[in-house]
Design an enzyme around this catalytic site. Structure first.
Site, PDB file in Angstrom:
ATOM      1  N   ASP A  31       0.851  -1.189   0.000  1.00  0.00           N
ATOM      2  CA  ASP A  31       0.000   0.000   0.000  1.00  0.00           C
ATOM      3  C   ASP A  31       0.884   1.235   0.000  1.00  0.00           C
ATOM      4  O   ASP A  31       1.893   1.293   0.713  1.00  0.00           O
ATOM      5  CB  ASP A  31      -0.917   0.003   1.230  1.00  0.00           C
ATOM      6  N   ALA A  81      -6.273   1.843  -5.696  1.00  0.00           N
ATOM      7  CA  ALA A  81      -6.972   2.764  -6.599  1.00  0.00           C
ATOM      8  C   ALA A  81      -7.283   4.061  -5.885  1.00  0.00           C
ATOM      9  O   ALA A  81      -7.489   4.090  -4.671  1.00  0.00           O
ATOM     10  CB  ALA A  81      -8.278   2.143  -7.106  1.00  0.00           C
ATOM     11  N   THR A  98      -2.678   6.512 -11.025  1.00  0.00           N
ATOM     12  CA  THR A  98      -2.803   5.274 -10.240  1.00  0.00           C
ATOM     13  C   THR A  98      -3.657   4.232 -10.944  1.00  0.00           C
ATOM     14  O   THR A  98      -3.239   3.076 -11.112  1.00  0.00           O
ATOM     15  CB  THR A  98      -3.396   5.588  -8.854  1.00  0.00           C
ATOM     16  N   THR A 132     -15.577  -1.334  -9.943  1.00  0.00           N
ATOM     17  CA  THR A 132     -16.755  -0.660  -9.414  1.00  0.00           C
ATOM     18  C   THR A 132     -17.924  -0.711 -10.391  1.00  0.00           C
ATOM     19  O   THR A 132     -17.714  -0.845 -11.606  1.00  0.00           O
ATOM     20  CB  THR A 132     -16.424   0.820  -9.119  1.00  0.00           C
ATOM     21  N   ASP A 133     -19.136  -0.561  -9.871  1.00  0.00           N
ATOM     22  CA  ASP A 133     -20.308  -0.484 -10.743  1.00  0.00           C
ATOM     23  C   ASP A 133     -20.375   0.845 -11.490  1.00  0.00           C
ATOM     24  O   ASP A 133     -21.121   0.986 -12.468  1.00  0.00           O
ATOM     25  CB  ASP A 133     -21.605  -0.707  -9.958  1.00  0.00           C
ATOM     26  N   GLU A 134     -19.579   1.836 -11.067  1.00  0.00           N
ATOM     27  CA  GLU A 134     -19.655   3.154 -11.691  1.00  0.00           C
ATOM     28  C   GLU A 134     -19.169   3.158 -13.140  1.00  0.00           C
ATOM     29  O   GLU A 134     -19.464   4.088 -13.896  1.00  0.00           O
ATOM     30  CB  GLU A 134     -18.891   4.179 -10.857  1.00  0.00           C
ATOM     31  N   TYR A 158     -13.075   9.573 -12.261  1.00  0.00           N
ATOM     32  CA  TYR A 158     -12.842   8.343 -11.491  1.00  0.00           C
ATOM     33  C   TYR A 158     -13.332   7.113 -12.237  1.00  0.00           C
ATOM     34  O   TYR A 158     -12.573   6.164 -12.479  1.00  0.00           O
ATOM     35  CB  TYR A 158     -13.521   8.424 -10.119  1.00  0.00           C
ATOM     36  N   SER A 159     -14.608   7.106 -12.624  1.00  0.00           N
ATOM     37  CA  SER A 159     -15.154   5.909 -13.255  1.00  0.00           C
ATOM     38  C   SER A 159     -14.509   5.656 -14.619  1.00  0.00           C
ATOM     39  O   SER A 159     -14.325   4.504 -15.017  1.00  0.00           O
ATOM     40  CB  SER A 159     -16.676   6.001 -13.383  1.00  0.00           C
ATOM     41  N   SER A 161     -11.378   6.265 -15.316  1.00  0.00           N
ATOM     42  CA  SER A 161     -10.072   5.662 -15.042  1.00  0.00           C
ATOM     43  C   SER A 161     -10.213   4.200 -14.637  1.00  0.00           C
ATOM     44  O   SER A 161      -9.393   3.356 -15.013  1.00  0.00           O
ATOM     45  CB  SER A 161      -9.320   6.457 -13.971  1.00  0.00           C
ATOM     46  N   LYS A 162     -11.271   3.876 -13.892  1.00  0.00           N
ATOM     47  CA  LYS A 162     -11.501   2.475 -13.524  1.00  0.00           C
ATOM     48  C   LYS A 162     -11.930   1.657 -14.739  1.00  0.00           C
ATOM     49  O   LYS A 162     -11.518   0.503 -14.899  1.00  0.00           O
ATOM     50  CB  LYS A 162     -12.550   2.385 -12.417  1.00  0.00           C
ATOM     51  N   LYS A 197     -16.704   9.589   2.362  1.00  0.00           N
ATOM     52  CA  LYS A 197     -17.819   8.880   1.747  1.00  0.00           C
ATOM     53  C   LYS A 197     -19.083   9.109   2.581  1.00  0.00           C
ATOM     54  O   LYS A 197     -19.025   9.443   3.764  1.00  0.00           O
ATOM     55  CB  LYS A 197     -17.503   7.380   1.628  1.00  0.00           C
ATOM     56  N   PRO A 213     -24.219  17.365   4.822  1.00  0.00           N
ATOM     57  CA  PRO A 213     -24.431  17.852   3.453  1.00  0.00           C
ATOM     58  C   PRO A 213     -24.997  16.766   2.531  1.00  0.00           C
ATOM     59  O   PRO A 213     -24.418  15.687   2.407  1.00  0.00           O
ATOM     60  CB  PRO A 213     -23.036  18.282   3.020  1.00  0.00           C
ATOM     61  N   VAL A 214     -26.127  17.062   1.907  1.00  0.00           N
ATOM     62  CA  VAL A 214     -26.785  16.134   0.990  1.00  0.00           C
ATOM     63  C   VAL A 214     -26.816  16.785  -0.389  1.00  0.00           C
ATOM     64  O   VAL A 214     -27.365  17.880  -0.552  1.00  0.00           O
ATOM     65  CB  VAL A 214     -28.218  15.797   1.459  1.00  0.00           C
TER      66      VAL A 214
END
Length: 351
Positions: A31, A81, A98, A132-134, A158-159, A161-162, A197, A213-214
């Site tokens: 790591d 990641a 990364t 990820t599901d993203e 992010y998604s 790159s994944k 998160k 915060p929402v």
């Protein structure tokens, strides 16, 4: 012996602890210890000789090659990641470095190692890539959940790159024969999750009397998966998954963000009678390109490998909140000046 990358992060540390408890097989844990990597997560195995921790980067090919030669792992689980959408919006380059370049360099090192193994060891070797599901994009309210054949439509740096890393892993199987496995999971929650998160942020802020915060109207829907269920699904895929296959891992728990926040408040009020945490809920400007709904169809992994989640959302969220309430020092220790600066950067101006 297996090797895990990113094993001091949220999912990784839970996997390491569960792996050692359930199998006892030695594990090398690599790591980089960025902001979300935390050796405190692994303090309970600090004296365990079956756990070998190495600080380093998956993009360091010399280090990776050295570790592979020294420890001769039978499998590699790649969890390293950058994983936070908001951070990818503010600074996408770390995600490219990364998630794409790091995965590429790791694959190259692993391919060289695997190619030199004896035939039996080559046949039994596995490279499991955790995604990820993203990568699948966003669903409309009544669309069917993501299956393993759903097209990729990533909407954030992010998604994207994944998704790129997933494609590289697939290519190394089809081009070189590397025995890879890919898992795409839904939103995880549970112990040791960094409080950027949704769930740990709500818990930490509520306990500190800060606004909750929402984003937007709070009706964005996610499928929620308790982290230990995810860890055990990964172990099952490593054990019995077919090389070249993808397995979606979900919790069968589609819930809107605002429902999650209200549930967290209700449970915290149960532990703190007389408190009114819901008054802290504050709607803020939505983030750019915010996907409306994710949902995982986890029938394949149940049908082919016999895995399904053990926790409902009700049982998992209670365990999660109890863990955070029992570990206030952990929350305090991870909320460094750098983390506070990040929260201010991301949420200030969204009112």
């Amino acid at each position: 012996m297996i090797l895990i990358t990113g094993g001091a992060g949220f999912i990784g540390s839970n996997f390491v602890l569960d792996w050692l408890a359930q199998t006892g097989e030695p594990i090398v844990n690599l790591d980089k210890l960025t902001y979300a990597g935390n050796l405190q997560n692994l303090s309970s195995v600090s004296g365990n000789t079956q756990h070998i921790f190495v600080q380093g980067d998956i993009g360091d090919t010399q280090l990776i090659s050295q570790l592979l030669a020294q420890h001769q792992p039978r499998a590699i689980i790649n969890m390293a990641a950058e994983s936070h959408v908001d951070r990818s919006i503010h600074g996408p380059e770390d995600f490219i470095q990364t998630n794409i370049l790091g995965t590429f360099r790791l694959l190259e090192s692993v391919r060289a190692y695997w190619s030199a193994l004896e035939p039996a060891a080559r046949a039994n070797f596995r490279f499991l890539h955790v995604s990820t599901d993203e990568v699948y994009g966003s669903l409309e309210k009544n669309e069917p959940a993501f299956t393993e054949t759903h097209g990729y439509q990533p909407n954030s740096p992010y998604s994207a790159s994944k998704a790129s890393s997933d494609h590289l892993v697939r290519a190394y199987h089809h081009t070189y024969g590397l025995p890879v496995l890919t898992t795409n999971c839904s939103n995880n929650y549970g112990p040791f999750q960094f409080p950027e998160k949704l769930i740990p942020l709500m818990i930490a802020n509520a306990l500190a009397g800060k606004p909750l915060p929402v984003y937007g109207d709070g009706l964005q829907i996610r499928d929620w998966l308790y982290v230990i269920d995810h860890c055990r699904a990964i172990r099952r895929v490593l054990e019995a998954g077919i090389p070249g296959e993808t397995y979606n891992i979900g919790g069968w728990n589609e819930k809107a963000n605002i429902e999650i926040v209200n549930t967290v408040c209700t449970l915290l009020e149960e532990f703190h009678p007389g408190s009114d945490f819901k008054r802290l809920i504050t709607y803020v400007q939505d983030r750019p390109g915010h996907d409306r709904r994710y949902a995982i169809n986890a029938q394949k992994i149940e049908r082919e490998l016999g895995w399904k989640p053990a926790e409902t959302f009700d049982t998992g969220i209670r365990k999660t909140i109890e863990w955070y309430l029992n570990n206030p020092q952990w929350i305090q220790d991870v909320q460094t000046g750098a983390y506070r600066s990040w929260l201010e950067k991301n949420y200030n101006g969204r009112q």
